[in-house]
Design a protein around this motif. Structure first.
Motif, mmCIF file in Angstrom:
data_model
loop_
_atom_site.group_PDB
_atom_site.id
_atom_site.type_symbol
_atom_site.label_atom_id
_atom_site.label_comp_id
_atom_site.label_asym_id
_atom_site.label_seq_id
_atom_site.Cartn_x
_atom_site.Cartn_y
_atom_site.Cartn_z
ATOM 1 N N ALA A 92 0.816 -1.214 0.000
ATOM 2 C CA ALA A 92 0.000 0.000 0.000
ATOM 3 C C ALA A 92 0.850 1.264 0.000
ATOM 4 O O ALA A 92 0.366 2.329 -0.372
ATOM 5 C CB ALA A 92 -0.931 -0.002 1.206
ATOM 6 N N ALA A 93 2.106 1.176 0.394
ATOM 7 C CA ALA A 93 2.973 2.346 0.426
ATOM 8 C C ALA A 93 3.514 2.704 -0.956
ATOM 9 O O ALA A 93 3.983 3.817 -1.171
ATOM 10 C CB ALA A 93 4.131 2.122 1.392
ATOM 11 N N SER A 94 3.425 1.798 -1.910
ATOM 12 C CA SER A 94 3.937 2.038 -3.256
ATOM 13 C C SER A 94 2.950 2.888 -4.047
ATOM 14 O O SER A 94 1.760 2.562 -4.130
ATOM 15 C CB SER A 94 4.162 0.716 -3.986
ATOM 16 O OG SER A 94 4.454 0.961 -5.339
ATOM 17 N N THR A 95 3.436 3.966 -4.638
ATOM 18 C CA THR A 95 2.560 4.828 -5.441
ATOM 19 C C THR A 95 2.004 4.098 -6.661
ATOM 20 O O THR A 95 1.009 4.529 -7.234
ATOM 21 C CB THR A 95 3.301 6.110 -5.875
ATOM 22 O OG1 THR A 95 4.491 5.736 -6.569
ATOM 23 C CG2 THR A 95 3.639 6.979 -4.685
ATOM 24 N N ASN A 96 2.614 2.993 -7.054
ATOM 25 C CA ASN A 96 2.097 2.198 -8.176
ATOM 26 C C ASN A 96 0.776 1.511 -7.839
ATOM 27 O O ASN A 96 0.063 1.061 -8.733
ATOM 28 C CB ASN A 96 3.110 1.128 -8.590
ATOM 29 C CG ASN A 96 4.376 1.723 -9.159
ATOM 30 O OD1 ASN A 96 4.365 2.810 -9.720
ATOM 31 N ND2 ASN A 96 5.481 1.020 -9.000
ATOM 32 N N ASN A 97 0.450 1.400 -6.553
ATOM 33 C CA ASN A 97 -0.745 0.669 -6.126
ATOM 34 C C ASN A 97 -1.888 1.563 -5.649
ATOM 35 O O ASN A 97 -2.908 1.057 -5.203
ATOM 36 C CB ASN A 97 -0.377 -0.311 -5.013
ATOM 37 C CG ASN A 97 0.482 -1.437 -5.522
ATOM 38 O OD1 ASN A 97 0.275 -1.926 -6.626
ATOM 39 N ND2 ASN A 97 1.457 -1.844 -4.738
ATOM 40 N N CYS A 98 -1.744 2.875 -5.733
ATOM 41 C CA CYS A 98 -2.772 3.789 -5.210
ATOM 42 C C CYS A 98 -4.168 3.480 -5.757
ATOM 43 O O CYS A 98 -5.141 3.428 -5.011
ATOM 44 C CB CYS A 98 -2.412 5.240 -5.507
ATOM 45 S SG CYS A 98 -0.915 5.807 -4.673
ATOM 46 N N ALA A 99 -4.257 3.274 -7.077
ATOM 47 C CA ALA A 99 -5.560 3.072 -7.722
ATOM 48 C C ALA A 99 -6.227 1.756 -7.331
ATOM 49 O O ALA A 99 -7.403 1.553 -7.614
ATOM 50 C CB ALA A 99 -5.412 3.153 -9.235
ATOM 51 N N ARG A 100 -5.500 0.868 -6.672
ATOM 52 C CA ARG A 100 -6.109 -0.398 -6.246
ATOM 53 C C ARG A 100 -7.122 -0.170 -5.131
ATOM 54 O O ARG A 100 -8.042 -0.952 -4.952
ATOM 55 C CB ARG A 100 -5.031 -1.384 -5.810
ATOM 56 C CG ARG A 100 -4.153 -1.813 -6.979
ATOM 57 C CD ARG A 100 -3.140 -2.811 -6.556
ATOM 58 N NE ARG A 100 -3.795 -4.129 -6.489
ATOM 59 C CZ ARG A 100 -3.134 -5.266 -6.428
ATOM 60 N NH1 ARG A 100 -1.811 -5.257 -6.425
ATOM 61 N NH2 ARG A 100 -3.772 -6.413 -6.381
ATOM 62 N N CYS A 101 -6.938 0.915 -4.377
ATOM 63 C CA CYS A 101 -7.845 1.227 -3.266
ATOM 64 C C CYS A 101 -8.599 2.541 -3.470
ATOM 65 O O CYS A 101 -9.758 2.645 -3.139
ATOM 66 C CB CYS A 101 -7.084 1.304 -1.950
ATOM 67 S SG CYS A 101 -6.227 -0.215 -1.530
ATOM 68 N N HIS A 102 -7.887 3.546 -3.994
ATOM 69 C CA HIS A 102 -8.499 4.853 -4.208
ATOM 70 C C HIS A 102 -9.251 4.834 -5.532
ATOM 71 O O HIS A 102 -8.650 4.786 -6.596
ATOM 72 C CB HIS A 102 -7.431 5.958 -4.220
ATOM 73 C CG HIS A 102 -6.790 6.156 -2.892
ATOM 74 N ND1 HIS A 102 -7.293 7.016 -1.946
ATOM 75 C CD2 HIS A 102 -5.682 5.606 -2.351
ATOM 76 C CE1 HIS A 102 -6.520 6.978 -0.872
ATOM 77 N NE2 HIS A 102 -5.528 6.137 -1.090
ATOM 78 N N LYS A 103 -10.576 4.866 -5.450
ATOM 79 C CA LYS A 103 -11.427 4.772 -6.636
ATOM 80 C C LYS A 103 -12.038 6.124 -6.959
ATOM 81 O O LYS A 103 -12.433 6.859 -6.073
ATOM 82 C CB LYS A 103 -12.551 3.755 -6.423
ATOM 83 C CG LYS A 103 -12.084 2.404 -5.939
ATOM 84 C CD LYS A 103 -11.330 1.658 -7.001
ATOM 85 C CE LYS A 103 -10.917 0.285 -6.479
ATOM 86 N NZ LYS A 103 -10.049 -0.415 -7.343
ATOM 87 N N LYS A 104 -12.123 6.432 -8.249
ATOM 88 C CA LYS A 104 -12.772 7.684 -8.682
ATOM 89 C C LYS A 104 -14.255 7.485 -8.768
ATOM 90 O O LYS A 104 -14.743 6.437 -9.009
ATOM 91 C CB LYS A 104 -12.222 8.120 -10.030
ATOM 92 C CG LYS A 104 -10.800 8.552 -9.928
ATOM 93 C CD LYS A 104 -10.305 9.107 -11.245
ATOM 94 C CE LYS A 104 -8.857 9.528 -11.046
ATOM 95 N NZ LYS A 104 -8.323 10.301 -12.109
#
Length: 104
Positions: A92-104
Motif C-alpha cells: 500500500a505504500a507504493s505509489t504504483n498501487n494507489c488506484a487499487r484502493c483509491h477509486k474515482k
C-alpha cells in the motif's frame, strides 16, 4: 415442555445463522482529505480471502474505537499496510498501487 425445547433450538439456529450472515459487514468508504475515496470491502476480506475478524479487529481496528487513518500511519505498517506491505499482499505504500484502493 417439548414445545419450549423446540422453540429454544429454533431460536439458537436462527440467531446463529444471522451471526454467520453478518460476518463481512459490507463496504466502508473512507474519504481522506485531498485524495480519492477508499472503499474497503469487509465481504471480500472476510469471505473471499477467509480472514477472521481478529486479523484486523485488534488494537487500532478495535470495534467502536475511533482512529485516524492517513498516509503517515500507513507507511508505519498500521491500518491497511499491516497486511498490505508487499509481503502478505500488495504494498500500500507504493505509489504504483494507489488506484487499487483509491477509486474515482
Amino acid at each position: 415442555m417439548r414445545n419450549a425445547i423446540l422453540t429454544a433450538v429454533f431460536l439458537v439456529v436462527i440467531i446463529s445463522s444471522a451471526t454467520v450472515l453478518a460476518v463481512g459487514g459490507g463496504d466502508i468508504t473512507f474519504s481522506p482529505a485531498g485524495s480519492e475515496p477508499v472503499i474497503f470491502s469487509h465481504d471480500y476480506h472476510a469471505k473471499a480471502r477467509g480472514l477472521k475478524c481478529a486479523a484486523c479487529h485488534f488494537q487500532k481496528f478495535s470495534k467502536g474505537k475511533g482512529y485516524e487513518m492517513n498516509k503517515e500511519t500507513m507507511t508505519k505498517r498500521d491500518f491497511c499496510s499491516h497486511c498490505h506491505n508487499g509481503m502478505k499482499s500488495f504494498d500500500a505504500a507504493s505509489t504504483n498501487n494507489c488506484a487499487r484502493c483509491h477509486k474515482k
